[in-house]
Design an enzyme around this catalytic site. Sequence first.
Site, PDB file in Angstrom:
ATOM      1  N   CYS A 132      -5.165   2.503  11.030  1.00 10.66           N
ATOM      2  CA  CYS A 132      -3.764   2.348  10.533  1.00 10.66           C
ATOM      3  C   CYS A 132      -3.340   3.458   9.577  1.00 10.66           C
ATOM      4  O   CYS A 132      -3.934   3.826   8.606  1.00 10.66           O
ATOM      5  CB  CYS A 132      -3.491   1.069   9.836  1.00 10.66           C
ATOM      6  SG  CYS A 132      -1.904   1.147   9.050  1.00 10.66           S
ATOM      7  N   CYS A 135      -1.394   2.880   6.777  1.00  7.50           N
ATOM      8  CA  CYS A 135      -2.245   2.487   5.575  1.00  7.50           C
ATOM      9  C   CYS A 135      -2.940   3.729   4.793  1.00  7.50           C
ATOM     10  O   CYS A 135      -3.266   3.469   3.503  1.00  7.50           O
ATOM     11  CB  CYS A 135      -2.853   1.241   6.019  1.00  7.50           C
ATOM     12  SG  CYS A 135      -2.088   0.216   6.924  1.00  7.50           S
ATOM     13  N   ASP A 136      -3.604   4.343   5.746  1.00  7.01           N
ATOM     14  CA  ASP A 136      -4.725   5.267   5.226  1.00  7.01           C
ATOM     15  C   ASP A 136      -4.563   6.505   5.160  1.00  7.01           C
ATOM     16  O   ASP A 136      -5.368   7.396   4.645  1.00  7.01           O
ATOM     17  CB  ASP A 136      -6.024   4.882   6.138  1.00  7.01           C
ATOM     18  CG  ASP A 136      -6.547   3.299   5.736  1.00  7.01           C
ATOM     19  OD1 ASP A 136      -6.246   2.805   4.549  1.00  7.01           O
ATOM     20  OD2 ASP A 136      -6.941   2.650   6.944  1.00  7.01           O
TER      21      ASP A 136
END
Lengths: 309, 309
Positions: A132, A135-136
């Site tokens: 992701c 997200c990261d």
Amino acid sequence: MERCLVIGSGCAGLTAGIYAARSGLDPLIISGLLPGGQLTMTTEVENFPGFPSPVQGQQLMDAMRKQGERLGVRFVNDLAEEVNFKKHPFSVRLAGGSEIAAQAVIVATGAAARWLGLGSEQRLRGKGVSACATCDGFFFKGKDVLVIGGGDTALEEACFLTKFASSVAVVHRRGKFRATSALVEKAGQNKKIRFIFDCVAEEVLGRETVEGVRLKNVASGAVQSVKCEGLFVAIGHEPATSFLKGQLALDEQGYILVKPAGFVVTDTPGVFAAGDCADHRYRQAVTASAFGSMAAIEAGKWLENKGFV
Amino acid sequence: MERCLVIGSGCAGLTAGIYAARSGLDPLIISGLLPGGQLTMTTEVENFPGFPSPVQGQQLMDAMRKQGERLGVRFVNDLAEEVNFKKHPFSVRLAGGSEIAAQAVIVATGAAARWLGLGSEQRLRGKGVSACATCDGFFFKGKDVLVIGGGDTALEEACFLTKFASSVAVVHRRGKFRATSALVEKAGQNKKIRFIFDCVAEEVLGRETVEGVRLKNVASGAVQSVKCEGLFVAIGHEPATSFLKGQLALDEQGYILVKPAGFVVTDTPGVFAAGDCADHRYRQAVTASAFGSMAAIEAGKWLENKGFV
């Protein structure tokens, strides 16, 4: 007979439970294969609102479960294997053999990222391996990263990652992307992005964190190692909905179809869907939680309108 | 020139900021009249996922703001007074006099519950006086409560509250409810609910917590005191959108219109809406946060597609 049965115990299922309990619906949650859901597979979460310092995924999910328990949510540690949504009350058969009847059901079974299936990939998840970028990506400022995949998501993630990373290599096992041509063109024009075609990852390199990926050319058989500190696997997601076939309307990828304006309303009155099993657009912890709260609110209204509570 | 300007700093605005910062959009948040939003006016919050023990509203919002600051979100403590969304880059004029140009805007100005306007009501907010049965009904198990209002929301909240409360009195200033007749009938059949017509609240009684409400009959002038431990004011909400008239499509109540399947997409490309200024159905902290994250994700995609980032 359960009034409100929740299938799944990730962000969506637990928040549905919290809301249903506080609405007096006395919910029962079937925990499923992976209690706590996808977030238990990650390390640091820094985009869940309310946590000034990063929180560990497992810790956040433990907190949500405790919150549910404190409010009276009941749990059964089993897996839903078969449902009958064609007659009311609905029924759900568990892997353990028991059968649960319910007046309203909230499906919150989530989805799983598809992985390459390498041991080294699994070992380094949360240590440079991610599924992701939203997200990261932020964790890879000034670093070199590699994206694996050939669809829209892979190229979108590659473009997104150029905001942080020094360079992004997109590795695809074929000689041509499946992604839409505008996206291919855009990624191609980005100076930080380079394409590596006809290659598959053989191993993720690095002991404690990702240091590179060994690639094999599927045409020539040649092997090369590419240095990188991040590996984004973008080969798709799989909603955990196969046990619902024929019972709920699903799209061609298996996501539960919800009404455009209803967010969590399925084609079956009394059955609601929340989180990644129905949402392939946002897939965030906070969005899954929100859809869970909406599903509980809608289930409460439905039960009340039907005179069940 | 700002890339991503967020108007409002409640759950929606702060989560939009958190997500926008982590997407490399370097957001600026205009804090608005009530920094932290509606949650700063409540006491205990026990339905925001991730907090096993109840958290104070102010504390939760402080945490979200710190989280944003840590991720690089910038804040200006001022109020948006006028916008021009008719030409791009958009511009927003602040009460302090300055003008901000922005490539993308996320409107997250929230809404405010309408209150009766009594000093005693204000003093006892969070101490028995509430404007949200979904949020606070759970705290009134086995207690007597009073609901003020005559519309659908008032009767829905009354029905909902009967799951917890021993008795629910619905007080309406007229002799007949505005609510739909099915709802009136349903509430009328509920043995826990009684109606008090032609009355207005003159004062909320109680020193530290609500002990009752003094009502005045608007026809006869007669005054009576009704004992209760909870007072739910259900006379509507007002979205903070008056400064947007003529600039964004609003519904008749003033809520920003979003596309059914887009959740946060307004009629103006590049302008997104999140939270209670666009959502009159759920109005929860976690749903506002989720819409904020969606708005930031959509803003990022839009900026990227337009070549602005």
